[in-house]
Design a protein around this motif. Structure first.
Motif, PDB file in Angstrom:
ATOM      1  N   LYS A 230       0.928  -1.131  -0.132  1.00 36.74           N
ATOM      2  CA  LYS A 230      -0.114  -0.044  -0.083  1.00 36.74           C
ATOM      3  C   LYS A 230       0.883   1.247  -0.023  1.00 36.74           C
ATOM      4  O   LYS A 230       0.491   2.315  -0.501  1.00 36.74           O
ATOM      5  N   SER A 231       1.924   1.090   0.355  1.00 40.60           N
ATOM      6  CA  SER A 231       3.018   2.229   0.488  1.00 40.60           C
ATOM      7  C   SER A 231       3.850   2.206  -0.843  1.00 40.60           C
ATOM      8  O   SER A 231       4.708   3.044  -0.874  1.00 40.60           O
ATOM      9  N   GLY A 232       3.707   1.423  -1.609  1.00 38.23           N
ATOM     10  CA  GLY A 232       4.207   1.638  -3.006  1.00 38.23           C
ATOM     11  C   GLY A 232       5.560   0.802  -3.031  1.00 38.23           C
ATOM     12  O   GLY A 232       6.359   1.084  -4.070  1.00 38.23           O
ATOM     13  N   PHE A 233       6.009  -0.108  -2.124  1.00 36.13           N
ATOM     14  CA  PHE A 233       7.097  -0.900  -2.440  1.00 36.13           C
ATOM     15  C   PHE A 233       7.064  -2.366  -2.132  1.00 36.13           C
ATOM     16  O   PHE A 233       6.183  -2.721  -1.277  1.00 36.13           O
ATOM     17  N   GLU A 234       7.803  -3.212  -2.286  1.00 34.51           N
ATOM     18  CA  GLU A 234       8.082  -4.307  -2.211  1.00 34.51           C
ATOM     19  C   GLU A 234       9.105  -4.591  -0.933  1.00 34.51           C
ATOM     20  O   GLU A 234      10.458  -4.189  -1.393  1.00 34.51           O
ATOM     21  N   PRO A 235       8.943  -5.104   0.112  1.00 30.24           N
ATOM     22  CA  PRO A 235      10.048  -4.994   1.237  1.00 30.24           C
ATOM     23  C   PRO A 235      11.192  -6.010   0.843  1.00 30.24           C
ATOM     24  O   PRO A 235      11.100  -7.053   0.227  1.00 30.24           O
ATOM     25  N   GLN A 236      12.486  -5.561   1.018  1.00 28.81           N
ATOM     26  CA  GLN A 236      13.752  -6.483   0.751  1.00 28.81           C
ATOM     27  C   GLN A 236      13.941  -7.124   2.263  1.00 28.81           C
ATOM     28  O   GLN A 236      14.284  -6.713   3.193  1.00 28.81           O
ATOM     29  N   VAL A 237      13.381  -8.317   1.975  1.00 32.14           N
ATOM     30  CA  VAL A 237      13.378  -9.374   3.168  1.00 32.14           C
ATOM     31  C   VAL A 237      14.720 -10.105   3.199  1.00 32.14           C
ATOM     32  O   VAL A 237      15.284 -10.937   2.641  1.00 32.14           O
ATOM     33  N   PHE A 238      15.310  -9.768   4.431  1.00 30.35           N
ATOM     34  CA  PHE A 238      16.698 -10.379   4.773  1.00 30.35           C
ATOM     35  C   PHE A 238      16.495 -11.817   5.488  1.00 30.35           C
ATOM     36  O   PHE A 238      17.326 -12.570   4.948  1.00 30.35           O
ATOM     37  N   MET A 239      15.214 -12.033   6.062  1.00 29.40           N
ATOM     38  CA  MET A 239      15.149 -13.297   6.608  1.00 29.40           C
ATOM     39  C   MET A 239      13.737 -13.526   7.134  1.00 29.40           C
ATOM     40  O   MET A 239      13.092 -12.626   7.160  1.00 29.40           O
ATOM     41  N   PHE A 240      13.354 -14.777   6.740  1.00 26.91           N
ATOM     42  CA  PHE A 240      11.966 -15.419   7.029  1.00 26.91           C
ATOM     43  C   PHE A 240      12.117 -16.238   8.483  1.00 26.91           C
ATOM     44  O   PHE A 240      12.719 -17.309   8.269  1.00 26.91           O
ATOM     45  N   LEU A 241      11.190 -16.065   9.187  1.00 22.18           N
ATOM     46  CA  LEU A 241      11.286 -16.703  10.405  1.00 22.18           C
ATOM     47  C   LEU A 241      10.013 -17.363  10.955  1.00 22.18           C
ATOM     48  O   LEU A 241       9.026 -17.007  10.660  1.00 22.18           O
ATOM     49  N   ASP A 242      10.163 -18.165  11.958  1.00 19.68           N
ATOM     50  CA  ASP A 242       8.677 -18.941  12.631  1.00 19.68           C
ATOM     51  C   ASP A 242       7.985 -18.336  13.349  1.00 19.68           C
ATOM     52  O   ASP A 242       6.808 -18.443  13.611  1.00 19.68           O
ATOM     53  N   GLN A 243       8.827 -17.662  14.429  1.00 16.76           N
ATOM     54  CA  GLN A 243       8.135 -16.939  15.585  1.00 16.76           C
ATOM     55  C   GLN A 243       8.397 -15.380  15.501  1.00 16.76           C
ATOM     56  O   GLN A 243       9.292 -14.766  15.159  1.00 16.76           O
ATOM     57  N   LEU A 244       7.132 -14.888  15.584  1.00 21.76           N
ATOM     58  CA  LEU A 244       7.280 -13.265  15.743  1.00 21.76           C
ATOM     59  C   LEU A 244       8.138 -13.078  16.991  1.00 21.76           C
ATOM     60  O   LEU A 244       8.729 -11.743  16.808  1.00 21.76           O
ATOM     61  N   MET A 245       8.231 -13.449  18.093  1.00 24.10           N
ATOM     62  CA  MET A 245       9.272 -13.209  19.173  1.00 24.10           C
ATOM     63  C   MET A 245      10.765 -13.295  18.633  1.00 24.10           C
ATOM     64  O   MET A 245      11.422 -12.466  19.062  1.00 24.10           O
ATOM     65  N   THR A 246      10.954 -14.325  17.843  1.00 20.89           N
ATOM     66  CA  THR A 246      12.419 -14.289  17.330  1.00 20.89           C
ATOM     67  C   THR A 246      12.506 -13.094  16.561  1.00 20.89           C
ATOM     68  O   THR A 246      13.784 -12.636  16.266  1.00 20.89           O
ATOM     69  N   VAL A 247      11.560 -12.684  15.486  1.00 19.88           N
ATOM     70  CA  VAL A 247      11.700 -11.538  14.502  1.00 19.88           C
ATOM     71  C   VAL A 247      11.985 -10.411  15.477  1.00 19.88           C
ATOM     72  O   VAL A 247      12.805  -9.530  15.230  1.00 19.88           O
ATOM     73  N   TYR A 248      11.048 -10.102  16.644  1.00 20.08           N
ATOM     74  CA  TYR A 248      11.489  -8.992  17.522  1.00 20.08           C
ATOM     75  C   TYR A 248      12.850  -9.067  18.313  1.00 20.08           C
ATOM     76  O   TYR A 248      13.667  -7.837  18.239  1.00 20.08           O
ATOM     77  N   ASN A 249      13.304 -10.086  18.638  1.00 16.53           N
ATOM     78  CA  ASN A 249      14.951 -10.317  19.204  1.00 16.53           C
ATOM     79  C   ASN A 249      15.708  -9.861  18.123  1.00 16.53           C
ATOM     80  O   ASN A 249      16.745  -9.478  18.317  1.00 16.53           O
ATOM     81  N   MET A 250      15.530 -10.323  16.754  1.00  9.34           N
ATOM     82  CA  MET A 250      16.522  -9.946  15.723  1.00  9.34           C
ATOM     83  C   MET A 250      16.521  -8.303  15.659  1.00  9.34           C
ATOM     84  O   MET A 250      17.682  -7.932  15.417  1.00  9.34           O
ATOM     85  N   VAL A 251      15.600  -7.724  15.752  1.00  6.14           N
ATOM     86  CA  VAL A 251      15.413  -6.254  15.496  1.00  6.14           C
ATOM     87  C   VAL A 251      16.331  -5.859  16.662  1.00  6.14           C
ATOM     88  O   VAL A 251      17.136  -4.954  16.706  1.00  6.14           O
ATOM     89  N   ASN A 252      15.943  -6.132  17.955  1.00  8.68           N
ATOM     90  CA  ASN A 252      16.653  -5.890  19.156  1.00  8.68           C
ATOM     91  C   ASN A 252      18.065  -5.983  19.006  1.00  8.68           C
ATOM     92  O   ASN A 252      18.967  -5.330  19.484  1.00  8.68           O
ATOM     93  N   GLN A 253      18.748  -6.752  18.354  1.00  8.11           N
ATOM     94  CA  GLN A 253      20.029  -7.262  17.854  1.00  8.11           C
ATOM     95  C   GLN A 253      20.588  -6.335  16.732  1.00  8.11           C
ATOM     96  O   GLN A 253      21.627  -6.615  16.131  1.00  8.11           O
ATOM     97  N   GLN A 254      19.723  -5.521  16.223  1.00  6.05           N
ATOM     98  CA  GLN A 254      19.986  -4.464  15.367  1.00  6.05           C
ATOM     99  C   GLN A 254      20.204  -5.351  13.600  1.00  6.05           C
ATOM    100  O   GLN A 254      20.876  -4.827  12.871  1.00  6.05           O
ATOM    101  N   LEU A 255      19.569  -6.364  13.478  1.00  6.79           N
ATOM    102  CA  LEU A 255      19.590  -6.990  12.246  1.00  6.79           C
ATOM    103  C   LEU A 255      18.596  -6.327  11.201  1.00  6.79           C
ATOM    104  O   LEU A 255      18.902  -7.020   9.964  1.00  6.79           O
ATOM    105  N   GLY A 256      17.843  -5.625  11.189  1.00  7.27           N
ATOM    106  CA  GLY A 256      16.839  -5.163  10.421  1.00  7.27           C
ATOM    107  C   GLY A 256      15.634  -4.626  10.990  1.00  7.27           C
ATOM    108  O   GLY A 256      15.556  -4.525  12.425  1.00  7.27           O
ATOM    109  N   VAL A 257      14.632  -4.232  10.340  1.00 10.77           N
ATOM    110  CA  VAL A 257      13.432  -3.675  10.925  1.00 10.77           C
ATOM    111  C   VAL A 257      12.462  -4.786  10.698  1.00 10.77           C
ATOM    112  O   VAL A 257      12.505  -5.694   9.703  1.00 10.77           O
ATOM    113  N   SER A 258      11.339  -4.575  11.507  1.00  9.76           N
ATOM    114  CA  SER A 258      10.264  -5.402  11.277  1.00  9.76           C
ATOM    115  C   SER A 258       8.925  -4.884  11.991  1.00  9.76           C
ATOM    116  O   SER A 258       8.730  -3.778  12.321  1.00  9.76           O
ATOM    117  N   PHE A 259       7.917  -5.671  11.248  1.00  8.91           N
ATOM    118  CA  PHE A 259       6.637  -5.328  12.152  1.00  8.91           C
ATOM    119  C   PHE A 259       6.396  -6.276  13.367  1.00  8.91           C
ATOM    120  O   PHE A 259       6.595  -7.368  13.059  1.00  8.91           O
TER     121      PHE A 259
END
Length: 327
Positions: A230-259
């Motif tokens: 909707k914002s006009g772009f396809e995200p550049q995905v660095f990694m796909f993960l199984d758990q949203l909690m893992t995604v959050y921890n990855m952001v906390n480790q400065q590895l990328g942005v996420s929802f």
């Protein structure tokens, strides 16, 4: 049939029709007639009436042993049902992904067990697809999940409203440019992101960023992709993960942005190296659901757990049921 068995047992214990009739609060002729009729129906004589006190015949001894086993089972069943009605027995199998099983369910189980300590509780932790199939197959009684469920297969109860946020590492230079939009972990826990005056960011500011995402089978994946598109772009995905909690921890480790969701921020201890941004889109609101297979038998432990969830608050997250009618 059971009434006749109780009559036979009482005569056997009292060794007298008259005393048994008194204990049963019926007349002696009525008791005698009932037992004679029963003996004729089964084709054997149970009592030898020629003796005083009354004795069992040889066949009657065998039959009476069977009667007592039946009555013992009946007593056990009645005791179980009495306990079950008061939840002094029973079992409950709950299913949840890691986030809820680690940070939400312990408090819920503790509250339930405080009121019903004799109910055995089993907890299944797994990925969404496994939990989905186990619930559909009846292996899990109640499932707590954020994913959407097919209403032709599942009964859903909306428990908690949660909101999707963009999580960005604190070290990202974009935060300086967007400092008027930044929200801290404490801001989220204080529900400042719910303030209608709090400004929202445009995701276009992050179209060149590296995204972390959950896999395609999850509700959050489809929401995240839709928000970016909707914002006009396809995200550049660095990694796909199984758990949203893992995604959050990855952001906390400065590895990328996420929802992520405000639920994760409120329940977990992670996020000290993360800032958050509010997004203006209806897809940023979703629900944590309590789910079971549609049209299945709802046991007493299940119904009590569902009832308890109607007025629960965990980690600053409050049930929405006071504001809307459950299905």
């Amino acid at each position: 049939m059971f009434r006749s068995l109780h009559y036979l047992n009482e005569v056997y214990k009292e060794q007298s029709f008259s005393r048994a009739a008194q204990k049963l609060y019926i007349s002696q002729p009525s008791l005698s007639l009932t037992i004679i009729k029963f003996e004729r129906e089964i084709g054997i004589q149970i009592f030898d009436r020629s003796t005083t006190p009354i004795q069992l015949t040889a066949a009657g001894k065998v039959y009476m042993e069977g009667i007592q086993r039946i009555l013992a089972i009946e007593n056990e069943l009645e005791a179980y049902l009495d306990d079950y009605k008061e939840l002094k027995t029973g079992s409950l199998t709950l299913g949840a992904p890691h986030l809820f099983s680690s940070y939400m369910l312990p408090a819920l189980i503790a509250q339930f067990s405080k009121h019903f300590p004799m109910v055995e509780i089993r907890l299944v932790e797994a990925d969404f697809l496994t939990l989905h199939d186990m619930t559909l197959n009846g292996e899990i009684d109640l499932l707590i999940e954020s994913n959407q469920f097919d209403e032709t297969l599942f009964q859903n109860y909306q428990l908690f409203r949660e909101h999707v946020l963009l999580a960005v590492p604190c070290s990202d230079p974009v935060n300086e440019q967007l400092k008027d939009y930044c929200l801290s972990m404490e801001d989220i826990r204080s529900d400042l992101h719910m303030d209608s005056d709090r400004p929202c960011i445009s995701l276009r500011n992050f179209q060149k960023h590296r995204f972390l995402m959950v896999k395609k089978r999850y509700d959050m994946h489809s929401r995240a992709m839709s928000l970016c598109q909707k914002s006009g772009f396809e995200p550049q995905v660095f990694m796909f993960l199984d758990q949203l909690m893992t995604v959050y921890n990855m952001v906390n480790q400065q590895l990328g942005v996420s929802f992520v969701t405000d639920t994760i921020v409120k329940l977990s201890n992670a996020g000290t190296n993360v800032v958050f941004y509010k997004i203006d889109d209806e897809q940023t609101t979703r629900y944590i659901n309590l789910t079971h297979k549609l049209n299945r038998y709802v046991s007493r432990p299940m119904s009590e757990f569902i009832r308890m969830m109607a007025a629960i608050s965990v980690g600053g997250i409050t049930a929405v049921t006071s504001q809307q009618q459950w299905k």
